[in-house]
Scaffold this motif. Structure first.
Motif, PDB file in Angstrom:
ATOM      1  N   ARG A 202       0.821  -1.118  -0.136  1.00 21.63           N
ATOM      2  CA  ARG A 202       0.052   0.102  -0.343  1.00 21.63           C
ATOM      3  C   ARG A 202       0.632   1.326  -0.506  1.00 21.63           C
ATOM      4  NH1 ARG A 202      -5.181  -1.287  -2.062  1.00 21.63           N
ATOM      5  NH2 ARG A 202      -5.019   1.323  -0.683  1.00 21.63           N
ATOM      6  N   CYS A 203       0.275   2.323  -0.754  1.00 23.75           N
ATOM      7  CA  CYS A 203       1.782   3.995  -0.735  1.00 23.75           C
ATOM      8  C   CYS A 203       1.094   4.120   0.465  1.00 23.75           C
ATOM      9  CB  CYS A 203       0.529   4.843  -1.930  1.00 23.75           C
ATOM     10  SG  CYS A 203       0.670   3.938  -3.586  1.00 23.75           S
ATOM     11  N   PRO A 204       1.593   5.205   0.993  1.00 23.95           N
ATOM     12  CA  PRO A 204       1.464   5.550   2.217  1.00 23.95           C
ATOM     13  C   PRO A 204       0.385   6.187   2.588  1.00 23.95           C
ATOM     14  CG  PRO A 204       3.723   5.978   1.433  1.00 23.95           C
ATOM     15  CD  PRO A 204       2.976   5.732  -0.247  1.00 23.95           C
ATOM     16  N   THR A 205       0.243   6.359   3.803  1.00 26.09           N
ATOM     17  CA  THR A 205      -1.260   7.379   3.667  1.00 26.09           C
ATOM     18  C   THR A 205      -1.423   8.160   3.200  1.00 26.09           C
ATOM     19  OG1 THR A 205      -1.433   5.284   5.771  1.00 26.09           O
ATOM     20  CG2 THR A 205      -3.320   7.308   5.650  1.00 26.09           C
ATOM     21  N   ASN A 206      -0.611   8.962   3.383  1.00 26.72           N
ATOM     22  CA  ASN A 206      -0.615  10.509   2.700  1.00 26.72           C
ATOM     23  C   ASN A 206      -0.506  10.904   1.706  1.00 26.72           C
ATOM     24  OD1 ASN A 206      -2.164  11.574   5.683  1.00 26.72           O
ATOM     25  ND2 ASN A 206      -0.102  10.823   6.652  1.00 26.72           N
ATOM     26  N   CYS A 207      -0.939   9.685   1.244  1.00 30.36           N
ATOM     27  CA  CYS A 207       0.065  10.151  -0.645  1.00 30.36           C
ATOM     28  C   CYS A 207      -0.393  11.335  -1.265  1.00 30.36           C
ATOM     29  CB  CYS A 207       0.409   8.855  -1.281  1.00 30.36           C
ATOM     30  SG  CYS A 207       2.057   8.151  -0.581  1.00 30.36           S
ATOM     31  N   LYS A 208      -1.103  12.036  -2.176  1.00 29.07           N
ATOM     32  CA  LYS A 208      -2.263  12.668  -2.771  1.00 29.07           C
ATOM     33  C   LYS A 208      -2.879  12.135  -3.944  1.00 29.07           C
ATOM     34  CE  LYS A 208      -2.809  17.092  -5.388  1.00 29.07           C
ATOM     35  NZ  LYS A 208      -2.141  18.297  -6.323  1.00 29.07           N
ATOM     36  N   TYR A 209      -3.685  12.124  -3.674  1.00 27.44           N
ATOM     37  CA  TYR A 209      -4.403  11.240  -5.046  1.00 27.44           C
ATOM     38  C   TYR A 209      -4.384   9.333  -4.201  1.00 27.44           C
ATOM     39  CZ  TYR A 209      -4.641  15.261  -7.169  1.00 27.44           C
ATOM     40  OH  TYR A 209      -4.983  16.587  -7.188  1.00 27.44           O
ATOM     41  N   ASN A 210      -3.715   9.050  -3.399  1.00 34.70           N
ATOM     42  CA  ASN A 210      -3.657   7.919  -2.547  1.00 34.70           C
ATOM     43  C   ASN A 210      -2.681   7.075  -3.623  1.00 34.70           C
ATOM     44  OD1 ASN A 210      -3.910   5.581  -0.423  1.00 34.70           O
ATOM     45  ND2 ASN A 210      -5.770   4.720  -2.247  1.00 34.70           N
ATOM     46  N   THR A 211      -1.565   7.828  -3.911  1.00 32.07           N
ATOM     47  CA  THR A 211      -0.894   7.510  -5.249  1.00 32.07           C
ATOM     48  C   THR A 211       0.512   7.536  -4.767  1.00 32.07           C
ATOM     49  OG1 THR A 211      -1.389   9.306  -6.440  1.00 32.07           O
ATOM     50  CG2 THR A 211      -2.856   7.281  -7.009  1.00 32.07           C
ATOM     51  N   CYS A 212       1.671   6.556  -5.472  1.00 34.65           N
ATOM     52  CA  CYS A 212       2.726   6.720  -5.068  1.00 34.65           C
ATOM     53  C   CYS A 212       3.377   6.361  -6.320  1.00 34.65           C
ATOM     54  CB  CYS A 212       3.321   6.435  -3.839  1.00 34.65           C
ATOM     55  SG  CYS A 212       2.729   4.866  -3.753  1.00 34.65           S
ATOM     56  N   HIS A 213       4.488   6.483  -6.113  1.00 35.65           N
ATOM     57  CA  HIS A 213       6.213   5.672  -7.256  1.00 35.65           C
ATOM     58  C   HIS A 213       5.789   3.908  -6.872  1.00 35.65           C
ATOM     59  CE1 HIS A 213       9.220   4.553  -9.589  1.00 35.65           C
ATOM     60  NE2 HIS A 213       9.513   6.191  -9.900  1.00 35.65           N
ATOM     61  N   ILE A 214       5.656   3.572  -8.570  1.00 35.41           N
ATOM     62  CA  ILE A 214       5.054   2.485  -8.461  1.00 35.41           C
ATOM     63  C   ILE A 214       6.487   1.323  -7.985  1.00 35.41           C
ATOM     64  CG2 ILE A 214       6.071   2.457 -10.806  1.00 35.41           C
ATOM     65  CD1 ILE A 214       3.389   1.082 -12.022  1.00 35.41           C
ATOM     66  N   GLN A 215       7.799   1.477  -8.032  1.00 34.07           N
ATOM     67  CA  GLN A 215       8.451   1.618  -7.561  1.00 34.07           C
ATOM     68  C   GLN A 215       8.808   1.617  -5.667  1.00 34.07           C
ATOM     69  OE1 GLN A 215      11.056   2.058 -10.966  1.00 34.07           O
ATOM     70  NE2 GLN A 215      11.842   0.068 -10.731  1.00 34.07           N
ATOM     71  N   THR A 216       9.314   2.758  -6.190  1.00 35.73           N
ATOM     72  CA  THR A 216       9.953   3.434  -4.193  1.00 35.73           C
ATOM     73  C   THR A 216       8.785   2.936  -3.422  1.00 35.73           C
ATOM     74  OG1 THR A 216       9.911   5.066  -5.367  1.00 35.73           O
ATOM     75  CG2 THR A 216      11.988   3.441  -5.726  1.00 35.73           C
ATOM     76  N   GLY A 217       7.607   3.559  -3.781  1.00 33.32           N
ATOM     77  CA  GLY A 217       6.215   3.916  -2.921  1.00 33.32           C
ATOM     78  C   GLY A 217       6.560   5.417  -2.718  1.00 33.32           C
ATOM     79  N   ALA A 218       7.660   5.744  -3.017  1.00 33.24           N
ATOM     80  CA  ALA A 218       7.606   8.066  -2.988  1.00 33.24           C
ATOM     81  C   ALA A 218       6.089   8.402  -3.372  1.00 33.24           C
ATOM     82  CB  ALA A 218       8.690   8.356  -3.314  1.00 33.24           C
TER      83      ALA A 218
END
Length: 538
Positions: A202-218
């Motif tokens: 799961r992407c970090p909770t507070n990522c915008k639009y609940n999305t993150c870098h598909i590799q690193t999770g940033a």
């Protein structure tokens, strides 16, 4: 075995197959987003069988079937070509892999036809710089081409061109350029909000639009109120919102920082401010924390109160007092700041109006004016000073008309003439030496004259001769009394002697006694002569 491990690290579990005697690996580390999806293309190469080169062949996962468009270039009718797949929804894309048609011994020609292409990933099928994922050149691309394209989108578009006015590298094919895509594999995650090769983190909770870098999770961006790569740290105190770029209003209660996400003052606003983020001043005539209090409405000149304290900084309307101007003047006071004192002469001892000091019900007897602070004019008295003082009053009391009388008069209304007295209010008695003790009631002059021994207009002066005679008379009386006594003693003695001598003497003695002076004769002479005293007329 080593080669398989390398592909495994790069693409997950690779599936090898041979394509035109070339070993090909298709990576399935991420989800295959394009398999079996709807594809379209700008043109379709003609053939005996119309279905032979259609666009969907590029996503059927059968490498023996390929899409083919009509040729472009100098000798062709068309100058551009495009092919597009609709992923059916917006997904997180990781990579795009293209297997371009290869012919034995014609690899360079095919690479030259393939060269210079562009890949776009967009939400609406647009082909602009914002959606450009990859631009090939100037070197020739491999026929099994893969590029990382980490983005979000629904439409993946292959585009190429051979324009007449453009000079291309010599390795490029510029005439009869046929595009043949056998497989287009778009890799990514079908599930939103995840990352990793297996799309299971799961992407970090507070990522915008609940999305993150598909590799690193940033996170590509943080939800409002969060910062850093993984959006796991809240904004520092005093800041909030997207990218923590907005500053708190500074008006939160108790100097607490605002909510780092919304900017709201969760504990409320300090006095004088309102609104969710406490950025608006209180409306006029309200004050205090969150502006929940109303001003008294009694500030001077109808001005609003202080929005923090509620105080009337300019003062109160007449009739009100204290800082908030919410207390009426105490009884007996009125005006600005209740500093003026009522006259005390309102009817029936009622208090005056707290605003202007007027006696609304009228004045006590003897006073007039709105404030009942003016005494009646001379000659008037009573309610509203409407009564006229009696004509013989020198002055009358304005409250009840009680008079101080002119000379010669007395009584409450100076209507009684003086008797045996005179002057103002008949305060002086007539002189007791006036005949019948009667006098002029105005000036005290005795009307019928003075008793004996007194004179003057008021018979208050003794006569001077009477006083002298009385004094002398007392002295003479004492002398006469002494003479009389002496004479009597002497006479008695003389008579005794004469009687004795008469017995002894002769007629001659009688003759001698006749020639002698008699004391009584002397007194008679004195009585018959002029008296040394004046006769006193009484």
């Amino acid at each position: 075995m080593f080669e398989n491990n390398v592909y495994r690290r790069l693409y997950g579990w690779p599936i090898p197959f041979y394509y035109n005697n070339t070993r090909v690996f298709i990576a399935f580390a991420y989800d295959d987003l394009s398999k079996g999806k709807v594809a379209t293309q700008s043109t379709t190469h003609p053939s005996t069988w119309m279905w032979l080169y259609k666009a969907n062949y590029a996503v059927d996962r059968t490498i023996t079937t390929c899409m083919r468009a009509k040729p472009i270039g100098k000798s062709s009718e068309y100058k551009t070509v495009w092919w597009e797949v609709d992923l059916g929804g917006e997904y997180h894309v990781y990579s795009v892999n293209i297997l371009f048609k290869n012919y034995g011994g014609e690899e360079n020609r095919q690479r030259g036809r393939f060269a210079g292409f562009s890949l776009y990933v967009s939400s609406n099928g647009s082909r602009d710089n914002s959606s450009l994922c990859y631009k090939d050149g100037p070197d020739l691309p491999p026929l099994n081409f893969t590029t990382t394209c980490i983005t979000f989108g629904r439409y993946v578009t292959f585009y190429n061109e051979r324009l007449d006015a453009v000079i291309y590298p010599k390795e490029y094919e510029v005439s009869d350029v046929v595009s043949e895509l056998c497989e287009v594999i778009v890799k990514g995650c079908k599930t939103s909000g995840v990352y990793g090769e297996n799309c299971d983190i799961r992407c970090p909770t507070n990522c915008k639009y609940n999305t993150c870098h598909i590799q690193t999770g940033a996170c590509f961006g943080c939800k409002p109120g969060w910062m850093r790569l993984r959006c796991d740290i809240g904004c520092i105190n005093g800041w909030y919102g997207a990218n923590c770029e907005q500053q708190c209003s500074g008006h939160c209660r108790d100097n607490i920082s605002c909510n780092h996400v919304t900017g709201q003052c969760d504990g409320g606003c300090v006095a004088g401010w309102r609104g969710a983020i406490c950025d608006k001043e209180c409306r006029n005539w309200t004050y205090g924390n969150n502006c929940v209090h109303n001003c008294s409405g009694n500030c001077l000149n109808d001005s609003t109160c202080n929005k923090q304290t509620g105080h009337c900084d300019r003062g109160c309307k007449p009739g009100y007092t204290n800082a908030l101007c919410n207390e009426r003047c105490f009884s007996g006071y009125f005006g600005n700041e209740c500093e003026q004192t009522c006259s005390g002469h309102c009817l029936e001892n009622r208090t005056c109006d707290r605003i202007d000091g007027t006696c609304s019900d009228g004045c006590q007897d003897g006073y007039m004016g709105k404030l009942c602070n003016d005494s009646c004019k001379v000659g008037y008295y009573g309610r509203n000073c409407s009564c006229v003082c009696p004509s013989y009053c020198k002055s009358c009391k304005p409250t009840d008309g009680t008079c101080t009388c002119y000379a010669g008069w007395m009584g409450p209304n100076c209507s009684i003439g003086c008797v045996w007295s005179y002057g103002e209010d008949c305060q002086y008695p007539c002189s007791k030496y006036c005949v019948d003790q009667t006098c002029n009631r105005f000036n005290g002059r005795c009307l019928s004259g003075c008793d004996s021994g007194y004179y003057g207009p008021k018979c208050d002066q003794k006569s001077a001769s009477t006083s002298f005679f009385a004094s002398k008379l007392s002295t003479v009386s004492s002398g006469i009394l002494g003479v009389v006594v002496s004479t009597c003693v002497y006479g008695t003695t003389t008579v005794v002697i004469i009687i004795i001598r008469r017995k002894k003497s002769s007629v001659s003695s009688k003759n001698r006694s006749i020639t002698k002076v008699s004391p009584y004769g002397e007194m008679e002479n004195q009585q018959s002569g002029d008296s040394t005293y004046e006769e006193l007329s009484l």
